[in-house]
Design an enzyme around this catalytic site. Structure first.
Site, PDB file in Angstrom:
ATOM      1  CE  LYS A 167      -2.346  -0.995   3.763  1.00 18.67           C
ATOM      2  NZ  LYS A 167      -1.914  -2.378   4.083  1.00 18.67           N
TER       3      LYS A 167
ATOM      4  NE  ARG B 163       9.536  -3.719   5.943  1.00 22.46           N
ATOM      5  CZ  ARG B 163       8.779  -2.637   5.840  1.00 22.46           C
ATOM      6  NH1 ARG B 163       8.184  -2.360   4.719  1.00 22.46           N
ATOM      7  NH2 ARG B 163       8.612  -1.849   6.857  1.00 22.46           N
TER       8      ARG B 163
ATOM      9  NE  ARG C  55       1.975  -6.234  11.045  1.00 20.34           N
ATOM     10  CZ  ARG C  55       2.999  -5.742  10.330  1.00 20.34           C
ATOM     11  NH1 ARG C  55       4.206  -6.247  10.469  1.00 20.34           N
ATOM     12  NH2 ARG C  55       2.799  -4.757   9.487  1.00 20.34           N
TER      13      ARG C  55
ATOM     14  NE  ARG D 296      -5.036   0.391  11.100  1.00 14.22           N
ATOM     15  CZ  ARG D 296      -3.913  -0.106  10.584  1.00 14.22           C
ATOM     16  NH1 ARG D 296      -3.881  -1.353  10.191  1.00 14.22           N
ATOM     17  NH2 ARG D 296      -2.850   0.633  10.471  1.00 14.22           N
TER      18      ARG D 296
ATOM     19  NE  ARG E 112       8.858  -2.525  12.145  1.00 14.19           N
ATOM     20  CZ  ARG E 112       7.948  -1.820  11.482  1.00 14.19           C
ATOM     21  NH1 ARG E 112       8.317  -0.813  10.718  1.00 14.19           N
ATOM     22  NH2 ARG E 112       6.677  -2.119  11.568  1.00 14.19           N
TER      23      ARG E 112
END
Ligand SMILES: [Zn+2]
Length: 216
Positions: free
Chosen positions: A13, A127, A173, A88, A162
């Site tokens: 996004k 990542r 998630r 959301r 992270r």
């Protein structure tokens, strides 16, 4: 253009939103950014939001909507806006619908970025982020690695994974996304404004969006 981008974490996004802002000068708006902006500007609404954030509580929808209302009326939104990761939930979508009616703004399109779960997992688990809070450069162990000893190429700090980007956290998630956000896809389908784009190329997604808006 006035567009809502829906999609799971890692669906791209943010990247797509940036390309769209380059395309016609629309601004990218995410909940996190406008909350941080309001706090930084020290507005009344910002001070209220800061209180919730400092207590580690969720900022209530009513306050988010007030901040969103102020944001959408700023001059840089005249050319349009890309809502990145907002709404959301269905209650937020209802509130946004009322707000847009009040401001006499019409959405051009709601885009559902449909990216396979394996692609999302691969993108996010590879990542890495610079641990220096003032830098936070993003790396990818496959496509954009840090130095051989795991340091940031910009500032030399340690580059880390992270906590919310481990495979376990991402799976969680995605479950949360499916539970809370995926119902929005049906919501906007009923509204008749939804376009689903299944592509992993940001350029292809952007072409799909601009073509869909022109074709309306
Ligand atoms: Zn760095």
């Amino acid at each position: 253009m006035r567009v809502i981008l829906l999609g799971a974490p890692g669906a791209g996004k943010g990247t797509v939103a940036k390309l769209l802002t380059d395309y016609d000068g629309s601004v990218q708006i995410s909940t996190g950014d406008i909350l941080r902006g309001a706090v930084k500007a020290g507005t009344e609404l910002g001070k209220k939001a800061q209180g919730y954030m400092e207590r580690g509580e969720l900022v209530p929808d009513s306050l988010i909507m007030e901040i969103m209302e102020a944001r959408l009326q700023e001059p840089d939104c005249k050319k349009g806006f890309i809502l990145d990761g907002f709404p959301r939930t269905v209650p937020q979508a209802d509130a946004l619908k009322k707000l847009l009616q009040k401001l006499k703004l019409k959405l051009d399109l709601v885009v559902n970025l449909d990216v396979p779960k394996e692609v999302v997992l691969d993108r996010l688990t590879t990542r890495r982020t610079c641990s220096n809070a003032d830098c936070q450069e993003i790396y990818n162990i496959k496509s954009k690695p840090p130095t051989a000893d795991g340091k940031c190429k910009k500032c030399g700090s340690k580059v880390v994974q992270r906590a919310d980007e481990t495979e376990e956290a991402i799976t969680q998630r995605l479950l949360t996304y499916n539970e809370k956000t995926a119902p929005l896809i049906d919501y906007y389908k009923k509204e008749g404004s939804l376009k689903t784009i299944s592509s992993i190329s940001s350029q292809e997604i952007v072409s799909g969006i601009t073509a869909a808006i022109k074709g309306k």
